[in-house]
Design a protein around this motif. Structure first.
Motif, PDB file in Angstrom:
ATOM      1  N   ARG A 147       0.543  -1.299  -0.278  1.00 54.04           N
ATOM      2  CA  ARG A 147       0.012  -0.046  -0.062  1.00 54.04           C
ATOM      3  C   ARG A 147       1.011   1.220  -0.169  1.00 54.04           C
ATOM      4  NH1 ARG A 147      -3.744  -2.742   4.204  1.00 54.04           N
ATOM      5  NH2 ARG A 147      -5.308  -3.778   2.668  1.00 54.04           N
ATOM      6  N   ALA A 148       1.918   1.347   0.534  1.00 53.72           N
ATOM      7  CA  ALA A 148       2.749   2.231   0.711  1.00 53.72           C
ATOM      8  C   ALA A 148       3.467   2.572  -0.782  1.00 53.72           C
ATOM      9  CB  ALA A 148       3.987   2.037   1.641  1.00 53.72           C
ATOM     10  N   LEU A 149       3.753   1.516  -1.561  1.00 56.83           N
ATOM     11  CA  LEU A 149       4.387   1.694  -2.717  1.00 56.83           C
ATOM     12  C   LEU A 149       3.359   2.268  -3.490  1.00 56.83           C
ATOM     13  CD1 LEU A 149       6.544  -1.575  -2.904  1.00 56.83           C
ATOM     14  CD2 LEU A 149       7.020   0.672  -3.274  1.00 56.83           C
ATOM     15  N   LYS A 193       0.859   4.150  -2.896  1.00 52.33           N
ATOM     16  CA  LYS A 193       0.785   5.439  -2.619  1.00 52.33           C
ATOM     17  C   LYS A 193       1.664   6.520  -3.395  1.00 52.33           C
ATOM     18  CE  LYS A 193      -1.005   7.927   1.749  1.00 52.33           C
ATOM     19  NZ  LYS A 193      -0.897   8.195   2.974  1.00 52.33           N
ATOM     20  N   GLU A 194       2.761   5.790  -3.326  1.00 51.17           N
ATOM     21  CA  GLU A 194       3.997   6.642  -4.051  1.00 51.17           C
ATOM     22  C   GLU A 194       3.805   6.352  -5.660  1.00 51.17           C
ATOM     23  OE1 GLU A 194       7.857   5.688  -2.775  1.00 51.17           O
ATOM     24  OE2 GLU A 194       7.004   5.356  -0.808  1.00 51.17           O
ATOM     25  N   LYS A 195       2.855   5.829  -6.258  1.00 48.18           N
ATOM     26  CA  LYS A 195       2.279   5.413  -7.437  1.00 48.18           C
ATOM     27  C   LYS A 195       3.237   4.567  -7.929  1.00 48.18           C
ATOM     28  CE  LYS A 195       0.194  10.127  -8.028  1.00 48.18           C
ATOM     29  NZ  LYS A 195      -1.182   9.576  -7.599  1.00 48.18           N
ATOM     30  N   LYS A 196       3.905   3.751  -7.408  1.00 46.41           N
ATOM     31  CA  LYS A 196       4.819   2.651  -7.776  1.00 46.41           C
ATOM     32  C   LYS A 196       4.253   1.337  -8.020  1.00 46.41           C
ATOM     33  CE  LYS A 196       9.229   4.669  -5.868  1.00 46.41           C
ATOM     34  NZ  LYS A 196       9.967   4.548  -4.989  1.00 46.41           N
ATOM     35  N   MET A 197       3.432   1.545  -9.335  1.00 44.10           N
ATOM     36  CA  MET A 197       2.630   0.614  -9.770  1.00 44.10           C
ATOM     37  C   MET A 197       3.102  -0.268 -10.934  1.00 44.10           C
ATOM     38  SD  MET A 197       0.239   0.215  -7.548  1.00 44.10           S
ATOM     39  CE  MET A 197      -1.353  -0.429  -8.312  1.00 44.10           C
ATOM     40  N   PRO A 198       3.155  -1.611 -11.001  1.00 44.72           N
ATOM     41  CA  PRO A 198       2.524  -2.533  -9.893  1.00 44.72           C
ATOM     42  C   PRO A 198       3.813  -2.492  -8.740  1.00 44.72           C
ATOM     43  CG  PRO A 198       3.529  -3.674 -11.917  1.00 44.72           C
ATOM     44  CD  PRO A 198       3.630  -2.475 -12.327  1.00 44.72           C
ATOM     45  N   PRO A 199       3.451  -2.658  -7.634  1.00 49.20           N
ATOM     46  CA  PRO A 199       4.435  -3.007  -6.664  1.00 49.20           C
ATOM     47  C   PRO A 199       5.345  -4.305  -6.342  1.00 49.20           C
ATOM     48  CG  PRO A 199       2.329  -2.274  -5.705  1.00 49.20           C
ATOM     49  CD  PRO A 199       2.098  -2.604  -7.024  1.00 49.20           C
ATOM     50  N   PHE A 200       4.495  -5.125  -6.980  1.00 55.01           N
ATOM     51  CA  PHE A 200       5.272  -6.653  -6.724  1.00 55.01           C
ATOM     52  C   PHE A 200       5.681  -6.964  -8.069  1.00 55.01           C
ATOM     53  CE2 PHE A 200       4.368 -11.398  -6.157  1.00 55.01           C
ATOM     54  CZ  PHE A 200       5.239 -11.646  -5.287  1.00 55.01           C
ATOM     55  N   VAL A 201       6.924  -7.032  -8.443  1.00 55.82           N
ATOM     56  CA  VAL A 201       7.619  -7.530  -9.647  1.00 55.82           C
ATOM     57  C   VAL A 201       8.551  -8.477  -9.731  1.00 55.82           C
ATOM     58  CG1 VAL A 201       7.144  -4.927 -10.543  1.00 55.82           C
ATOM     59  CG2 VAL A 201       9.243  -5.461  -9.404  1.00 55.82           C
ATOM     60  N   GLN A 202       8.641  -9.086 -10.742  1.00 56.76           N
ATOM     61  CA  GLN A 202       9.846 -10.322 -11.062  1.00 56.76           C
ATOM     62  C   GLN A 202      11.094  -9.695 -10.906  1.00 56.76           C
ATOM     63  OE1 GLN A 202       8.905 -12.397 -14.206  1.00 56.76           O
ATOM     64  NE2 GLN A 202       7.002 -13.356 -13.260  1.00 56.76           N
ATOM     65  N   TYR A 203      12.129 -10.653 -10.624  1.00 55.64           N
ATOM     66  CA  TYR A 203      13.473 -10.531 -10.781  1.00 55.64           C
ATOM     67  C   TYR A 203      14.034 -11.279 -12.004  1.00 55.64           C
ATOM     68  CZ  TYR A 203      18.533 -10.922  -9.580  1.00 55.64           C
ATOM     69  OH  TYR A 203      19.905 -10.862  -9.657  1.00 55.64           O
ATOM     70  N   LEU A 204      14.326 -10.517 -13.047  1.00 57.91           N
ATOM     71  CA  LEU A 204      14.421 -11.092 -14.212  1.00 57.91           C
ATOM     72  C   LEU A 204      15.961 -10.726 -14.891  1.00 57.91           C
ATOM     73  CD1 LEU A 204      11.295 -10.844 -16.376  1.00 57.91           C
ATOM     74  CD2 LEU A 204      12.261 -13.057 -15.542  1.00 57.91           C
ATOM     75  N   ALA A 223      11.855  -5.697 -12.485  1.00 61.25           N
ATOM     76  CA  ALA A 223      11.166  -5.715 -13.773  1.00 61.25           C
ATOM     77  C   ALA A 223      10.237  -4.242 -13.579  1.00 61.25           C
ATOM     78  CB  ALA A 223      10.103  -6.771 -13.932  1.00 61.25           C
ATOM     79  N   GLY A 224      10.481  -4.025 -12.212  1.00 64.12           N
ATOM     80  CA  GLY A 224       9.688  -2.596 -12.206  1.00 64.12           C
ATOM     81  C   GLY A 224      10.575  -1.423 -12.653  1.00 64.12           C
ATOM     82  N   CYS A 225      11.355  -1.343 -12.421  1.00 70.03           N
ATOM     83  CA  CYS A 225      12.354   0.212 -12.628  1.00 70.03           C
ATOM     84  C   CYS A 225      13.367  -0.327 -13.900  1.00 70.03           C
ATOM     85  CB  CYS A 225      12.932   0.785 -11.557  1.00 70.03           C
ATOM     86  SG  CYS A 225      14.354  -0.302 -10.792  1.00 70.03           S
ATOM     87  N   GLU A 280      16.967   0.096  -5.921  1.00 76.66           N
ATOM     88  CA  GLU A 280      16.592   1.310  -6.777  1.00 76.66           C
ATOM     89  C   GLU A 280      15.302   1.962  -6.491  1.00 76.66           C
ATOM     90  OE1 GLU A 280      18.944   2.573  -8.552  1.00 76.66           O
ATOM     91  OE2 GLU A 280      20.613   1.368  -8.281  1.00 76.66           O
ATOM     92  N   CYS A 281      14.068   1.269  -6.682  1.00 83.54           N
ATOM     93  CA  CYS A 281      13.062   1.718  -6.825  1.00 83.54           C
ATOM     94  C   CYS A 281      12.219   1.422  -5.453  1.00 83.54           C
ATOM     95  CB  CYS A 281      12.159   1.430  -7.986  1.00 83.54           C
ATOM     96  SG  CYS A 281      11.678  -0.377  -8.103  1.00 83.54           S
ATOM     97  N   ARG A 282      12.781   0.576  -4.755  1.00 87.78           N
ATOM     98  CA  ARG A 282      11.967   0.182  -3.186  1.00 87.78           C
ATOM     99  C   ARG A 282      10.860  -0.818  -3.557  1.00 87.78           C
ATOM    100  NH1 ARG A 282      15.764   0.667  -0.340  1.00 87.78           N
ATOM    101  NH2 ARG A 282      17.011   2.558  -0.526  1.00 87.78           N
ATOM    102  N   ARG A 283      10.551  -1.130  -4.840  1.00 86.24           N
ATOM    103  CA  ARG A 283       9.450  -2.224  -4.986  1.00 86.24           C
ATOM    104  C   ARG A 283       9.745  -3.646  -4.345  1.00 86.24           C
ATOM    105  NH1 ARG A 283       9.270   0.719  -9.928  1.00 86.24           N
ATOM    106  NH2 ARG A 283       7.250   1.425 -10.503  1.00 86.24           N
ATOM    107  N   ILE A 284       8.898  -4.445  -4.371  1.00 86.96           N
ATOM    108  CA  ILE A 284       9.138  -5.724  -3.746  1.00 86.96           C
ATOM    109  C   ILE A 284       9.449  -6.466  -5.315  1.00 86.96           C
ATOM    110  CG2 ILE A 284       8.423  -7.860  -2.473  1.00 86.96           C
ATOM    111  CD1 ILE A 284       5.868  -5.704  -1.705  1.00 86.96           C
ATOM    112  N   VAL A 285      10.451  -7.164  -5.189  1.00 87.74           N
ATOM    113  CA  VAL A 285      11.110  -8.046  -6.257  1.00 87.74           C
ATOM    114  C   VAL A 285      11.046  -9.611  -5.795  1.00 87.74           C
ATOM    115  CG1 VAL A 285      12.460  -6.794  -7.778  1.00 87.74           C
ATOM    116  CG2 VAL A 285      13.636  -7.308  -5.695  1.00 87.74           C
ATOM    117  N   TYR A 286      10.599 -10.294  -6.586  1.00 87.76           N
ATOM    118  CA  TYR A 286      10.631 -11.693  -6.436  1.00 87.76           C
ATOM    119  C   TYR A 286      11.373 -12.728  -7.257  1.00 87.76           C
ATOM    120  CZ  TYR A 286       6.700 -12.702  -9.281  1.00 87.76           C
ATOM    121  OH  TYR A 286       5.801 -12.688 -10.381  1.00 87.76           O
ATOM    122  N   LYS A 287      11.971 -13.865  -7.052  1.00 85.84           N
ATOM    123  CA  LYS A 287      12.325 -14.720  -7.971  1.00 85.84           C
ATOM    124  C   LYS A 287      11.330 -15.615  -8.605  1.00 85.84           C
ATOM    125  CE  LYS A 287      16.484 -17.572  -8.524  1.00 85.84           C
ATOM    126  NZ  LYS A 287      17.180 -16.892  -9.452  1.00 85.84           N
TER     127      LYS A 287
END
Ligand SMILES: [Zn+2]
Length: 236
Positions: A183-185, A187-198, A203-205, A228-235
């Motif tokens: 939700r915090a992400l 609010k900062e308009k970092k959409m989508p906040p949950f991204v892949q690590y590729l 994959a976000g920034c 870099e962008c504070r998004r949540i990256v997952y493998k």
């Protein structure tokens, strides 16, 4: 993080992205802009009105100062209010003529200032009337536009309701702290906040982050914060 948990979050995020785009459409709509434009103009009008009232008060104060000059005039009047035949010598005549001159000057100055002040007060009066009319017109236009916007808002809420409903039921299966971060992400308009690590990238920034996160993202489902962008990256 389990594969099932990732799927839940991804579904939640898909729904939320739809909701987010509905919200953005609303904020960027002509109707939304019109209402905010009118509100802005209305507030500016009110500020101008307050400034004019202050100017009016200042002019009235000034007017009162001019009126006090009549007392000055009275003192000079007493000096010249003597019988011309009683003047005995040239010195007295000089004094008399001096007073006469002062009297004339004082009358001229009062006259000038009265005219100026009256003119200014009239100008303010005309400006206040013009402004009040403009504010009134803005107000009715605002009410009209606001009603249109409220209808649009209802439509958006209706469209968003089924999305929100499914999201609410999914929230029960998502970790509280994870949601907080999500939700915090948002609010900062970092959409989508949950991204892949590729391939070593977020994959976000799109930044290369392998040096910082390689050790944390070993198994599928591991996740961490993108440095870099504070998004949540997952493998994946
Ligand atoms: Zn990133």
């Amino acid at each position: 993080m389990q594969a099932k948990q990732i799927e839940t979050i991804k579904r939640y995020q898909d729904l939320d992205m739809q909701l987010y785009s509905l919200e953005n459409e609303f904020i960027k709509s002509q109707e939304f802009r019109a209402v905010h434009y009118l509100k802005d103009k209305y507030l500016k009008g009110e500020k101008s009105y307050a400034r004019l009232l202050k100017e009016k008060d200042d002019q009235i104060d000034h007017f009162e100062k001019i009126i006090k000059k009549f007392d000055e005039l009275k003192v000079i009047e007493e000096n010249i209010d003597q019988d011309i035949n009683e003047i005995k010598d040239l010195v007295e005549l000089d004094l008399y003529e001096d007073s006469l001159l002062k009297y004339e000057e004082c009358v001229t100055s009062i006259d000038k200032e009265m005219n100026r002040s009256t003119r200014k007060l009239n100008e303010i009066k005309i400006e206040v009337e013009r402004l009040l009319k403009a504010i009134e017109a803005l107000k009715s236009k605002y009410i009209e536009q606001k009603a249109i916007l409220d209808n649009l808002k209802k439509e958006v809420l209706m469209k968003g309701a089924p999305l929100k409903k499914e999201m609410n039921s999914l929230e029960e299966h998502i970790d509280k702290n994870f949601l907080k971060k999500y939700r915090a992400l948002r609010k900062e308009k970092k959409m989508p906040p949950f991204v892949q690590y590729l391939n070593g990238n977020c994959a976000g920034c799109g930044m290369q982050i392998n040096l910082e996160v390689e050790k944390k993202l070993i198994n599928s489902g591991d996740y961490t914060e993108c440095p870099e962008c504070r998004r949540i990256v997952y493998k994946p």
